[in-house]
Design a protein around this motif. Structure first.
Motif, PDB file in Angstrom:
ATOM      1  N   LEU A 265       0.853  -1.188   0.000  1.00 20.19           N
ATOM      2  CA  LEU A 265       0.000   0.000   0.000  1.00 20.19           C
ATOM      3  C   LEU A 265       0.890   1.240   0.000  1.00 20.19           C
ATOM      4  CD1 LEU A 265      -2.759  -1.025   2.574  1.00 20.19           C
ATOM      5  CD2 LEU A 265      -2.952  -0.936   0.083  1.00 20.19           C
ATOM      6  N   GLY A 266       1.453   1.540  -1.142  1.00 18.46           N
ATOM      7  CA  GLY A 266       2.303   2.720  -1.252  1.00 18.46           C
ATOM      8  C   GLY A 266       3.710   2.410  -1.686  1.00 18.46           C
ATOM      9  N   TRP A 267       4.166   1.169  -1.465  1.00 23.24           N
ATOM     10  CA  TRP A 267       5.542   0.800  -1.833  1.00 23.24           C
ATOM     11  C   TRP A 267       5.513  -0.257  -2.927  1.00 23.24           C
ATOM     12  CZ3 TRP A 267       7.780  -4.126  -1.337  1.00 23.24           C
ATOM     13  CH2 TRP A 267       9.140  -4.188  -1.632  1.00 23.24           C
ATOM     14  N   SER A 268       6.520  -0.210  -3.783  1.00 24.22           N
ATOM     15  CA  SER A 268       6.672  -1.251  -4.799  1.00 24.22           C
ATOM     16  C   SER A 268       8.150  -1.544  -4.955  1.00 24.22           C
ATOM     17  CB  SER A 268       6.075  -0.803  -6.133  1.00 24.22           C
ATOM     18  OG  SER A 268       6.689   0.394  -6.577  1.00 24.22           O
ATOM     19  N   PRO A 269       8.517  -2.800  -5.267  1.00 28.63           N
ATOM     20  CA  PRO A 269       9.933  -3.152  -5.415  1.00 28.63           C
ATOM     21  C   PRO A 269      10.561  -2.404  -6.584  1.00 28.63           C
ATOM     22  CG  PRO A 269       8.519  -4.956  -6.134  1.00 28.63           C
ATOM     23  CD  PRO A 269       7.630  -3.946  -5.487  1.00 28.63           C
ATOM     24  N   ALA A 270      11.868  -2.258  -6.545  1.00 26.94           N
ATOM     25  CA  ALA A 270      12.587  -1.428  -7.512  1.00 26.94           C
ATOM     26  C   ALA A 270      12.471  -1.928  -8.947  1.00 26.94           C
ATOM     27  CB  ALA A 270      14.054  -1.326  -7.100  1.00 26.94           C
ATOM     28  N   SER A 284      14.761  -7.377   2.736  1.00 31.79           N
ATOM     29  CA  SER A 284      15.840  -7.313   1.754  1.00 31.79           C
ATOM     30  C   SER A 284      15.585  -6.270   0.675  1.00 31.79           C
ATOM     31  CB  SER A 284      16.028  -8.696   1.103  1.00 31.79           C
ATOM     32  OG  SER A 284      16.941  -8.632   0.039  1.00 31.79           O
ATOM     33  N   GLU A 285      14.338  -6.136   0.222  1.00 30.61           N
ATOM     34  CA  GLU A 285      14.051  -5.318  -0.949  1.00 30.61           C
ATOM     35  C   GLU A 285      13.489  -3.935  -0.639  1.00 30.61           C
ATOM     36  OE1 GLU A 285      12.218  -7.218  -4.303  1.00 30.61           O
ATOM     37  OE2 GLU A 285      12.659  -9.225  -3.529  1.00 30.61           O
ATOM     38  N   PHE A 286      13.046  -3.703   0.600  1.00 26.52           N
ATOM     39  CA  PHE A 286      12.387  -2.442   0.922  1.00 26.52           C
ATOM     40  C   PHE A 286      13.337  -1.254   0.878  1.00 26.52           C
ATOM     41  CE2 PHE A 286      11.191   0.817   4.036  1.00 26.52           C
ATOM     42  CZ  PHE A 286       9.952   1.194   3.523  1.00 26.52           C
ATOM     43  N   THR A 287      12.873  -0.168   0.257  1.00 26.68           N
ATOM     44  CA  THR A 287      13.569   1.117   0.310  1.00 26.68           C
ATOM     45  C   THR A 287      12.520   2.221   0.390  1.00 26.68           C
ATOM     46  OG1 THR A 287      13.621   1.293  -2.108  1.00 26.68           O
ATOM     47  CG2 THR A 287      15.573   0.352  -1.043  1.00 26.68           C
ATOM     48  N   ILE A 288      12.795   3.242   1.165  1.00 24.49           N
ATOM     49  CA  ILE A 288      11.863   4.358   1.274  1.00 24.49           C
ATOM     50  C   ILE A 288      11.720   5.070  -0.065  1.00 24.49           C
ATOM     51  CG2 ILE A 288      11.517   6.634   2.329  1.00 24.49           C
ATOM     52  CD1 ILE A 288      12.703   5.577   4.884  1.00 24.49           C
TER      53      ILE A 288
END
Length: 487
Positions: A265-270, A284-288
């Protein structure tokens, strides 16, 4: 805890784990009007269920505590006294009636509501007299002149003119701090490096930055997350937003599902269209940097789909399947326990049978809690008088049903001599032989058998279902249908 908060907490937890930091739980309980009994226990229980274990907080390491803000009032007062002595805050003795007059006047003139600093100009003698008389007062921040710049990790550089920053209340008349004061002080003293919160707090951030600078403290990094929206793009309604986490658990959603859902809900992988994440993969994959600025639509259909994917994942491992079995066992006991206990069908409450049910129906369900309701034929005989069952029965003639029932009864009775032969492939062969022998269309045969075995139109494969419920049960249900036709 509500869904909106859960999305932010999930990001906070993942970020803490990704950066090697600590995840702290602080209880903001200084607003008595919003106090909910047992809310802290519910919160801790929800965090435990979702796997978001905190490193420091109530009942754990409290070296940075206390973690209840109501127990930190002395700390807040000391900092407020410093602001007052330095001329950066002042006592406000205005009554609620006068403050309402200010609001009404501002609305009539079309201006934003802002306090007129009436009490800032009181003399020390007037202040001392009001205090000695016991006149209630709040403490307000004296907003300095100039532009306040917010460097937000999601929205970038945002500037706020002092004309749009009110002299906000820092300390209420009951002696408790407002969010603005308490969180700034606590975040600094508890060494918070990242402040993640909802977009609605972005306009308040200048006040917080002012306080950090007045105290001479280094700013944390701010990240404001976009609003959650209903499918019609309106702000998420209370009807959906205030659903407690325990309600999701009671409805059969898996903790992995909920964390996965709110993370998206607001984030998507790179560099991926991937939707299914374990906690380890999220960390592992989360970034602001990949949190979007636009509001995210909360789609319950997506939640259901994710739950199905995580359920299927779990069935592929021994431990995962055992977890699903335990969930199903609880539901089956609640629904059918009294009817099955102390009967020859009590084995249907046991792990082995429940495991077989799950593996039979797993591709057709989104939620383990659905099984007792939608597939009760695995646990008790079908209710042939139900609306669904009568609807199916109307499209099957007596002759067809009787002929197929007699044939399947005879063929299964032959298998009963050696129950080891009651396997899916053999059952399918028997069904095919009936089609060839009678000349009935495959749909007629399958529809008749589904009616006999389940009483409803949809479900897992007929042969797979028959294998799961067992040959004795199949024979009993066939005989029951034959008796009803003869009658």
């Amino acid at each position: 805890m509500i869904l909106v908060q859960k999305s932010i907490i999930a990001y906070q937890y993942v970020l803490a784990r990704k950066t090697g930091g600590k995840f702290l739980l602080r209880i903001e309980d200084t607003d008595s009007t919003r106090f909910v009994p047992d809310s802290v226990d519910d919160l801790i229980s929800s965090l435990s269920w979702t796997g978001l274990s905190f490193d420091e907080g109530p009942g754990k390491d409290e070296s940075l505590g206390p973690f209840y803000q109501s127990e930190r009032t002395k700390i807040y007062k000391e900092h407020v006294d410093k602001l007052i002595n330095d001329g950066n805050a002042y006592r406000c003795f205005c009554t609620s009636e006068r403050l309402q007059q200010i609001r009404d006047k501002a609305q009539q003139s079309g201006k934003g509501v802002a306090y007129d600093r009436h009490c800032f100009y009181l003399s020390q003698k007037e202040i001392d007299q009001k205090i000695s008389e016991g006149t209630p007062f709040t403490v307000r921040l004296k907003t300095p002149e100039g532009v306040v710049t917010v460097n937000d990790l999601v929205y970038g550089i945002v500037e706020f003119n002092d004309k749009h920053i009110d002299d906000t209340i820092l300390l209420k008349s009951d002696g408790y701090p407002t969010y603005h004061l308490a969180n700034v002080i606590d975040d600094y003293l508890m060494r918070i490096t990242h402040v993640l919160r909802g977009e609605e707090w972005l306009s308040s951030t200048p006040k917080h930055i002012i306080l950090y600078k007045l105290f001479g403290w280094e700013l944390p990094k701010f990240a404001h997350l976009p609003l959650l929206l209903n499918p019609d793009k309106t702000k998420l309604s209370k009807r959906l937003g205030n659903v407690k986490i325990k309600n999701f658990a009671e409805k059969g959603y898996l903790p992995e599902t909920l964390i996965n859902f709110v993370a998206l809900l607001g984030w998507s992988p790179a560099n991926s269209n991937k939707d299914i994440f374990t906690m380890e993969e999220l960390i592992s994959e989360f970034t602001i940097e990949h949190i979007g600025r636009s509001g995210s639509v909360v789609m319950i259909d997506k939640l259901d789909w994710l739950n199905k994917q995580h359920l299927l994942r779990k069935t592929k491992s021994k431990d995962g399947l055992k977890e699903i079995v335990n969930l199903l066992k609880t539901s089956v006991n609640e629904t059918f326990g009294e009817r099955l206990k102390s009967t020859k069908d009590e084995y249907r409450l046991e792990d082995e049978y429940l495991s077989n049910v799950i593996m039979t129906i797993k591709d057709r369900i989104r939620n383990v809690k659905e099984i007792p309701k939608l597939c009760e034929y695995f646990f008790v005989d079908p209710d042939y008088s139900s609306q669904d069952s009568r609807s199916l029965r109307k499209i099957i003639s007596d002759d067809t049903l009787k002929s197929i029932s007699n044939l399947i009864l005879r063929k299964l009775s032959d298998l009963k001599i050696d129950e080891s032969e009651f396997q899916i492939d053999n059952i399918k062969s028997i069904i095919q032989s009936i089609i060839l022998q009678t000349g009935y269309k495959q749909r007629e045969v399958m529809m008749s058998l589904r009616y006999i075995i389940t009483g409803i139109k949809v479900g897992a494969g007929v042969a797979e279902t028959m294998k799961t419920i067992g040959i004795e049960t199949c024979l009993r249900r066939i005989n029951k249908i034959l008796e009803s036709i003869d009658d």
